[in-house]
Design a protein around this motif. Sequence first.
Motif, PDB file in Angstrom:
ATOM      1  N   ASP A 246       1.809  -0.885   8.143  1.00  0.00           N
ATOM      2  CA  ASP A 246       2.414  -1.312   6.858  1.00  0.00           C
ATOM      3  C   ASP A 246       1.753  -1.493   5.711  1.00  0.00           C
ATOM      4  O   ASP A 246       2.086  -2.206   4.693  1.00  0.00           O
ATOM      5  CB  ASP A 246       2.992  -2.835   7.300  1.00  0.00           C
ATOM      6  N   CYS A 247       0.360  -1.137   5.638  1.00  0.00           N
ATOM      7  CA  CYS A 247      -0.486  -1.270   4.480  1.00  0.00           C
ATOM      8  C   CYS A 247       0.105  -0.047   3.393  1.00  0.00           C
ATOM      9  O   CYS A 247       0.741   0.729   4.006  1.00  0.00           O
ATOM     10  CB  CYS A 247      -1.902  -0.788   4.720  1.00  0.00           C
ATOM     11  N   LYS A 248       0.000  -0.524   2.034  1.00  0.00           N
ATOM     12  CA  LYS A 248       0.442   0.485   1.063  1.00  0.00           C
ATOM     13  C   LYS A 248       0.116   1.741   1.293  1.00  0.00           C
ATOM     14  O   LYS A 248       0.436   2.951   0.966  1.00  0.00           O
ATOM     15  CB  LYS A 248       0.465   0.150  -0.272  1.00  0.00           C
ATOM     16  N   GLU A 251      -4.825   5.349   4.189  1.00  0.00           N
ATOM     17  CA  GLU A 251      -6.053   5.160   4.615  1.00  0.00           C
ATOM     18  C   GLU A 251      -6.845   3.994   3.864  1.00  0.00           C
ATOM     19  O   GLU A 251      -8.105   3.735   3.664  1.00  0.00           O
ATOM     20  CB  GLU A 251      -7.006   6.272   4.173  1.00  0.00           C
ATOM     21  N   CYS A 252      -6.177   2.966   4.085  1.00  0.00           N
ATOM     22  CA  CYS A 252      -6.254   1.509   3.720  1.00  0.00           C
ATOM     23  C   CYS A 252      -7.697   1.169   4.454  1.00  0.00           C
ATOM     24  O   CYS A 252      -7.410   1.199   5.637  1.00  0.00           O
ATOM     25  CB  CYS A 252      -5.210   0.786   3.484  1.00  0.00           C
ATOM     26  N   LEU A 253      -8.540   0.636   3.833  1.00  0.00           N
ATOM     27  CA  LEU A 253      -9.523  -0.117   4.260  1.00  0.00           C
ATOM     28  C   LEU A 253      -9.622  -1.406   4.508  1.00  0.00           C
ATOM     29  O   LEU A 253     -10.520  -2.247   5.023  1.00  0.00           O
ATOM     30  CB  LEU A 253     -11.135   0.241   3.667  1.00  0.00           C
ATOM     31  N   HIS A 254      -8.472  -2.091   3.932  1.00  0.00           N
ATOM     32  CA  HIS A 254      -8.323  -3.449   4.157  1.00  0.00           C
ATOM     33  C   HIS A 254      -9.494  -4.226   3.477  1.00  0.00           C
ATOM     34  O   HIS A 254      -9.738  -5.446   3.617  1.00  0.00           O
ATOM     35  CB  HIS A 254      -8.278  -4.153   5.641  1.00  0.00           C
ATOM     36  N   VAL A 255      -9.992  -3.897   2.434  1.00  0.00           N
ATOM     37  CA  VAL A 255     -10.923  -4.510   1.755  1.00  0.00           C
ATOM     38  C   VAL A 255     -10.509  -5.058   0.389  1.00  0.00           C
ATOM     39  O   VAL A 255     -10.007  -6.098  -0.134  1.00  0.00           O
ATOM     40  CB  VAL A 255     -12.215  -3.923   1.446  1.00  0.00           C
ATOM     41  N   LYS A 259      -1.524  -4.514  -1.795  1.00  0.00           N
ATOM     42  CA  LYS A 259      -0.456  -4.493  -0.588  1.00  0.00           C
ATOM     43  C   LYS A 259      -0.905  -4.126   0.897  1.00  0.00           C
ATOM     44  O   LYS A 259      -0.617  -3.211   1.317  1.00  0.00           O
ATOM     45  CB  LYS A 259       0.729  -3.708  -1.006  1.00  0.00           C
ATOM     46  N   CYS A 260      -2.253  -4.801   1.136  1.00  0.00           N
ATOM     47  CA  CYS A 260      -2.768  -4.603   2.365  1.00  0.00           C
ATOM     48  C   CYS A 260      -2.070  -5.605   3.543  1.00  0.00           C
ATOM     49  O   CYS A 260      -2.248  -6.864   3.404  1.00  0.00           O
ATOM     50  CB  CYS A 260      -4.185  -4.749   2.262  1.00  0.00           C
ATOM     51  N   ALA A 261      -1.487  -5.026   4.546  1.00  0.00           N
ATOM     52  CA  ALA A 261      -0.697  -5.831   5.605  1.00  0.00           C
ATOM     53  C   ALA A 261      -1.882  -6.725   6.543  1.00  0.00           C
ATOM     54  O   ALA A 261      -1.489  -7.601   6.846  1.00  0.00           O
ATOM     55  CB  ALA A 261       0.228  -4.728   6.250  1.00  0.00           C
ATOM     56  N   VAL A 262      -3.060  -6.015   6.673  1.00  0.00           N
ATOM     57  CA  VAL A 262      -3.972  -6.720   7.662  1.00  0.00           C
ATOM     58  C   VAL A 262      -4.546  -7.885   6.618  1.00  0.00           C
ATOM     59  O   VAL A 262      -4.602  -8.902   7.351  1.00  0.00           O
ATOM     60  CB  VAL A 262      -5.030  -5.857   7.862  1.00  0.00           C
ATOM     61  N   LYS A 263      -4.923  -7.764   5.435  1.00  0.00           N
ATOM     62  CA  LYS A 263      -5.321  -8.873   4.464  1.00  0.00           C
ATOM     63  C   LYS A 263      -4.172 -10.013   4.602  1.00  0.00           C
ATOM     64  O   LYS A 263      -4.410 -11.328   4.707  1.00  0.00           O
ATOM     65  CB  LYS A 263      -5.688  -8.390   3.150  1.00  0.00           C
TER      66      LYS A 263
HETATM   67 ZN    ZN Z   1      -4.946  -2.762   4.617  1.00  0.00          ZN
END
Ligand code: ZN
Length: 293
Positions: A246-248, A251-255, A259-263
């Motif tokens: 669900d991250c925008k 290849e989102c690294l969540h940092v 719109k980062c679903a993990v964060k």
């Molecule tokens: Zn993310």
Amino acid sequence: MPQGKIIKALSGFYYVLGEEGIVQCRGRGVFRKNKVTPLVGDEVVYQAENKTDGYIMEVKERKNELVRPPIANVDQAILVFSAVEPEFSTALLDRFLVLVEYNQIRPLICITKVDLLQDGLTKLEQYAEDYRNAGYEVIFTSSETAVGLKELSPYIEGKISVFAGQSGVGKSSLLNALKPELELKTSGISHHLGRGKHTTRHVELIKIGNNGLVADTPGFSSLEFTEIEPAELNYCFPDFARISEDCKFRECLHVSEPKCAVKAAIGAGELPEYRYQHYKDFLQEIKDRKPRY
Ligand code: ZN
Ligand code: GDP
């Protein structure tokens, strides 16, 4: 022709556990042309000369291959951590989990020496809950009082397992408790399961229970992320990987991505903050290619 599993390799002989016991085999046949060197753990087709001797004719395709110890088709890594002596560490556990996930091997978290806990399991139960929520299985054991051994045994049946964990956490003691005739020395060093990473001794699979096989040398002794790429780390945290769909950005690294679903999940308390911290530490380490712990 019969099939079996190589459980030991020594001086040009392969010891194959077949349906009727162990057959001492030499290599011969097709696999030579393909330049495949048989490994402990390999599923092989052999030709029996008699009840005790034979020739390996074919090595079946491997599902995976560990380098240290050299062993094929590992089903499970039993990550042994002690409740105390040495103290349980989520940073170290996450590091082992990443390396095991990267090799696509199923981990089992085993927290041992619980007999040494003065104030009970309270804090460790909370961690166990966190890791179960992440999708892992966690068991508590003691080689001293035999707590949890009945729970551990079924995990070993029908699989090839490697034990992993720091020196002194109780790996050899667990194996001794499961199979007393092994009589592995226990003290943390200078015995098979506790040996350093530079020894080249031969690995052997030990039969435990009815049909469980366990490597007599611990796995994952090198704790560095030498091969992992930054974008692959997400998949070594399966609880993050599920949410990251669900991250925008793909290849989102969540940092620092928007719109980062993990964060968002961390912020909402749906994932433990400490696992995210370790993820960020590991990511930085991979980017720097320098160990931090
Ligand atoms: Zn993310
Ligand atoms: P390894 O290096 O991981 O193989 O660890 P060992 O099995 O050699 O154990 C290290 C030390 O911890 C030894 O002194 C063991 O007697 C002790 N130990 C291992 N398991 C337990 C346990 O369940 N309870 C207690 N009290 N001591 C343990």
